[in-house]
Design a protein around this motif. Structure first.
Motif, PDB file in Angstrom:
ATOM      1  N   GLN A  28       0.921  -1.461  -0.050  1.00 43.92           N
ATOM      2  CA  GLN A  28      -0.161   0.010   0.029  1.00 43.92           C
ATOM      3  C   GLN A  28       0.953   1.297  -0.120  1.00 43.92           C
ATOM      4  O   GLN A  28       0.619   2.307  -0.621  1.00 43.92           O
ATOM      5  CB  GLN A  28      -0.958   0.058   1.329  1.00 43.92           C
ATOM      6  N   GLU A  29       1.956   1.223   0.908  1.00 45.91           N
ATOM      7  CA  GLU A  29       2.770   2.222   0.591  1.00 45.91           C
ATOM      8  C   GLU A  29       3.609   2.524  -0.489  1.00 45.91           C
ATOM      9  O   GLU A  29       3.691   3.628  -0.990  1.00 45.91           O
ATOM     10  CB  GLU A  29       4.017   1.983   1.693  1.00 45.91           C
ATOM     11  N   ALA A  32       0.864   4.193  -2.723  1.00 47.84           N
ATOM     12  CA  ALA A  32       0.672   5.523  -2.404  1.00 47.84           C
ATOM     13  C   ALA A  32       1.799   6.504  -2.829  1.00 47.84           C
ATOM     14  O   ALA A  32       1.631   7.437  -3.263  1.00 47.84           O
ATOM     15  CB  ALA A  32       0.596   5.611  -0.726  1.00 47.84           C
ATOM     16  N   HIS A  38      -1.942   9.395  -0.147  1.00 42.61           N
ATOM     17  CA  HIS A  38      -1.509   8.829   1.292  1.00 42.61           C
ATOM     18  C   HIS A  38      -1.901   7.504   1.360  1.00 42.61           C
ATOM     19  O   HIS A  38      -2.843   6.988   0.936  1.00 42.61           O
ATOM     20  CB  HIS A  38      -2.071   9.815   2.475  1.00 42.61           C
ATOM     21  N   TRP A  39      -0.970   6.697   2.071  1.00 45.14           N
ATOM     22  CA  TRP A  39      -1.052   5.179   2.279  1.00 45.14           C
ATOM     23  C   TRP A  39      -2.471   4.790   3.041  1.00 45.14           C
ATOM     24  O   TRP A  39      -3.080   3.912   2.882  1.00 45.14           O
ATOM     25  CB  TRP A  39       0.043   4.670   2.573  1.00 45.14           C
ATOM     26  N   ILE A  42      -5.250   5.128   0.826  1.00 43.24           N
ATOM     27  CA  ILE A  42      -5.277   3.615  -0.069  1.00 43.24           C
ATOM     28  C   ILE A  42      -5.952   2.548   0.589  1.00 43.24           C
ATOM     29  O   ILE A  42      -6.950   1.840  -0.124  1.00 43.24           O
ATOM     30  CB  ILE A  42      -3.801   3.331  -0.607  1.00 43.24           C
TER      31      ILE A  42
END
Length: 89
Positions: A28-29, A32, A38-39, A42
């Motif tokens: 996810q990061e 992002a 921003h994660w 997400i």
């Protein structure tokens, strides 16, 4: 208690995002970073907890290297519930 998806469409969209992200081996990061979103947002998208704007759909699709149509194909707006982001007069 975990928050529920805001609609079936949001849940399906989120599942498609998660599936494609996993196909690409991204966290996810990572998604992002690639999308400029921003994660935590997400994560909320993937859980169907956000009503995603057109611009964010385009950013996510670009980062996932997929046509945005693939993420939204066949989805319908909820008919029998108020949209969370819509103002009422």
């Amino acid at each position: 208690m975990p928050k529920q998806p805001i609609s079936d469409a949001a849940a399906t969209f989120g599942a498609r995002v998660r599936s494609r992200r996993n196909e690409l081996g991204k966290s996810q990061e990572g998604l992002a970073d690639d999308s400029g979103i921003h994660w935590t947002f997400i994560g909320q998208v993937e859980r169907g907890q956000r009503n995603v704007s057109l611009h964010n759909i385009l950013k996510i699709a670009d980062a996932l290297q997929v046509d945005p149509a693939e993420l939204v194909r066949g989805l319908s707006a909820p008919q029998d519930q108020a949209e969370p982001d819509k103002e009422t007069p």
